[in-house]
Design a protein around this motif. Structure first.
Motif, short mmCIF file in Angstrom:
data_model
loop_
_atom_site.label_atom_id
_atom_site.label_comp_id
_atom_site.label_asym_id
_atom_site.label_seq_id
_atom_site.Cartn_x
_atom_site.Cartn_y
_atom_site.Cartn_z
N ASP A 136 -6.40 10.80 6.07
CA ASP A 136 -6.70 10.07 4.84
C ASP A 136 -5.43 9.58 4.15
O ASP A 136 -5.40 8.49 3.58
CB ASP A 136 -7.50 10.96 3.88
CG ASP A 136 -8.94 11.17 4.34
OD1 ASP A 136 -9.38 10.44 5.24
OD2 ASP A 136 -9.61 12.06 3.79
N LYS B 75 -4.56 5.76 3.41
CA LYS B 75 -4.21 5.31 2.06
C LYS B 75 -2.96 4.44 2.11
O LYS B 75 -2.88 3.43 1.41
CB LYS B 75 -3.98 6.53 1.15
CG LYS B 75 -3.88 6.17 -0.33
CD LYS B 75 -5.21 5.65 -0.85
CE LYS B 75 -5.13 5.28 -2.31
NZ LYS B 75 -6.39 4.66 -2.80
N GLU C 97 -3.96 1.09 3.35
CA GLU C 97 -4.69 0.37 2.29
C GLU C 97 -3.73 -0.26 1.29
O GLU C 97 -3.99 -1.35 0.76
CB GLU C 97 -5.63 1.36 1.59
CG GLU C 97 -6.37 0.80 0.38
CD GLU C 97 -7.08 1.90 -0.38
OE1 GLU C 97 -7.09 1.85 -1.62
OE2 GLU C 97 -7.63 2.84 0.27
N TRP D 82 -3.24 9.75 -6.13
CA TRP D 82 -4.35 9.98 -5.19
C TRP D 82 -4.40 11.45 -4.79
O TRP D 82 -5.46 12.06 -4.75
CB TRP D 82 -4.17 9.08 -3.97
CG TRP D 82 -5.16 9.33 -2.88
CD1 TRP D 82 -6.46 8.95 -2.84
CD2 TRP D 82 -4.91 10.06 -1.66
NE1 TRP D 82 -7.04 9.38 -1.67
CE2 TRP D 82 -6.13 10.06 -0.93
CE3 TRP D 82 -3.80 10.69 -1.12
CZ2 TRP D 82 -6.25 10.68 0.31
CZ3 TRP D 82 -3.92 11.30 0.11
CH2 TRP D 82 -5.12 11.30 0.81
#
Length: 507
Positions: free
Chosen positions: A23, A27, A30, A47
């Protein structure tokens, strides 16, 4: 049965850590095409903070993993670079980034599109890739970014500012001073910062006037001189710079460099607030809430906290939450309090994080959840807030949201006590008196009860009275016992009243 549970927990940690690694990588993908590099790391930090797990525990799990260097060294490095669940250590971060890349020849080039770089490494659509390779890829990105920000990007900006500053550009002189002052991008040099701030400030640039005031205030690049700090804050403030007005208000508020004057502090906070500075608006709200330099007015306090909170001042968001929590200047509303505490906490305010933990612990505006309470008290405590450190100590002491651990409770009570928080001092005294997480020591118990009592903690006053009454850590002194029992009794401590009756009965 115990072995099975342990195995299940280990499997759970393993699954979480691998998912967390993937993840984290997703991220980055992204963000790389849509986010300015200067704020990308801050978004990654936020985050991580918003993950519904304690960051200290995440870090500990990664470090304890038998293959931590192969699988998680890059992310552990990121934690150390930014002080997530630990103290900032950039040298250790760099060391871990270098471990993660493991002498691989693939380098992500900063001057090309980041996403294309990741595509070349076959990661975008192929998350079957091994955790080890993910660690290498993340490490290469973070290492490149680490060098890029500190050497390439900022060196270019620095050279541009230097050239313009030498030509007399006031703004460039100010920016150059900031570079030297912060030492974030180049070698820190307060003397050079002071020099460039002085040049710009003397020619009337208000931001430099404020910064020059700070140099005098903290003694950086020059001898500490509060009067000169006030002088430059005043110039900045008179020239309508809202931050200068706020800093001048702080000086009058605290009496540093000038006589303490709450009325003048209020006046300068008012000017700063009217000029739209969020911190000035928050301080103006505090003036109205506590009657500092002006009559108490909860309605106006609420009004200014609202303006500051909507301008993203994290402390004001916490203060606005308090208004809703206690019904100050507005109808009591625990849900709204929870909402503002959440915003404050997400924005990194230690007070807001502690308040949010309190809501979860006591089911105020949200369902009771000790695990989440523990997470938020942990964040607050690591951010140095004495009350949050005490509340985290309570979590460990009573086993709320975490396994009971008296030694860790003692650790956090100690930090809270050292920060001057009266309840933390009382709880630390209690640990020494009863041998919780430490060997019994009545002298130290008395010492911490005494500090707690003079800092107006009612329980500390009761315990100090008890020490004097029965000679615990000190000689028996009934007169002192009565004094402290009475103080505690007035604050509603029933046991203090009962002990007073015992003394009166004997007499």
């Amino acid at each position: 049965m115990t072995v099975t549970n342990k195995s299940e927990n280990e499997k759970y940690d393993e699954d979480f850590l691998k998912k967390f690694s993937r993840d984290f990588c997703r991220k980055i993908i992204e963000l790389i095409d849509t986010t300015n590099l200067n704020i990308l790391e801050n978004i990654l930090k936020k985050w991580i903070d918003n993950i519904d797990k304690n960051t200290e525990n995440i870090l500990e799990s990664m470090q304890k993993h038998k293959e931590n260097e192969l699988l998680f060294s890059s992310i552990i490095g990121f934690f150390y670079q930014h002080g997530i669940g630990c103290i900032i250590d950039k040298n250790k971060a760099l060391e871990l980034y270098l471990i993660s890349v493991n002498n691989n020849n693939i380098i992500i080039k900063i001057n090309e599109n980041f996403k294309e770089s990741f595509i070349k490494l076959n990661i975008i659509n192929e998350f079957e890739i091994s955790s080890q390779n993910i660690n290498v890829i993340i490490g290469k990105f973070l290492l490149s970014l680490f060098y890029y920000k500190d050497i390439i990007l900022d060196e270019r900006n620095f050279n541009n500012y230097l050239s313009s500053a030498r030509k007399g550009d006031l703004v460039a002189q100010y920016n150059l001073g900031k570079y030297y002052y912060s030492g974030k991008e180049i070698t820190q040099d307060y003397n050079k910062a002071f020099l460039w701030f002085s040049k710009s400030a003397n020619d009337g640039y208000v931001k430099s006037q404020l910064s020059l005031g700070k140099c005098y205030y903290f003694g950086r690049g020059t001898e500490q001189d509060y009067k000169k700090a006030i002088e430059w804050y005043s110039k900045s403030a008179i020239n309508e710079y809202a931050k200068g007005q706020y800093n001048l208000g702080l000086c009058y508020d605290s009496g540093i460099g000038t006589d303490k004057d709450k009325v003048k502090a209020f006046e300068w906070y008012s000017k700063s607030a009217s000029n739209g500075y969020a911190k000035g608006q928050n301080e103006l709200g505090r003036c109205y809430e506590f009657g500092k330099g002006v009559e108490k007015d909860f309605n106006k306090a609420f009004e200014w906290y609202s303006k500051s909170a909507n301008n993203e001042c994290a402390k004001a968001q916490n203060n606005l939450g308090d208004c809703y929590y206690y019904g100050k200047g507005v109808m009591q509303d625990y849900k709204m309090a929870f909402e503002w505490f959440s915003k404050s906490a997400d924005n990194g305010c230690a007070e807001g994080q502690d308040s949010l933990g309190y809501c979860y612990k006591h089911s105020k505006g949200v369902e009771k959840n000790y695990e989440k309470a523990f997470i938020w008290h942990s964040k607050s405590a690591r951010n140095g807030y004495g009350k949050g450190q005490n509340n985290l100590g309570d979590c460990y002491y009573y086993g709320r949201g975490i396994a009971q651990d008296y030694e860790k409770a003692l650790k956090w009570y100690s930090k809270s006590a050292d920060n001057g928080y009266a309840k933390g001092q009382n709880n630390l005294g209690y640990c020494y008196k009863h041998g919780k997480g430490v060997t019994k020591d009545y002298s130290k118990a008395f010492e911490w009860y005494y500090k707690s009592a003079i800092n107006e903690c009612a329980k500390g006053q009761y315990h100090l009275g008890y020490c004097y009454h029965y000679g615990i850590g000190t000689s028996i002194n009934i007169e002192e016992a009565i004094i402290w029992y009475k103080k505690a009794s007035k604050c509603g401590i029933v046991r203090a009243s009962e002990e007073l009756k015992k003394i009166q009965f004997i007499e």
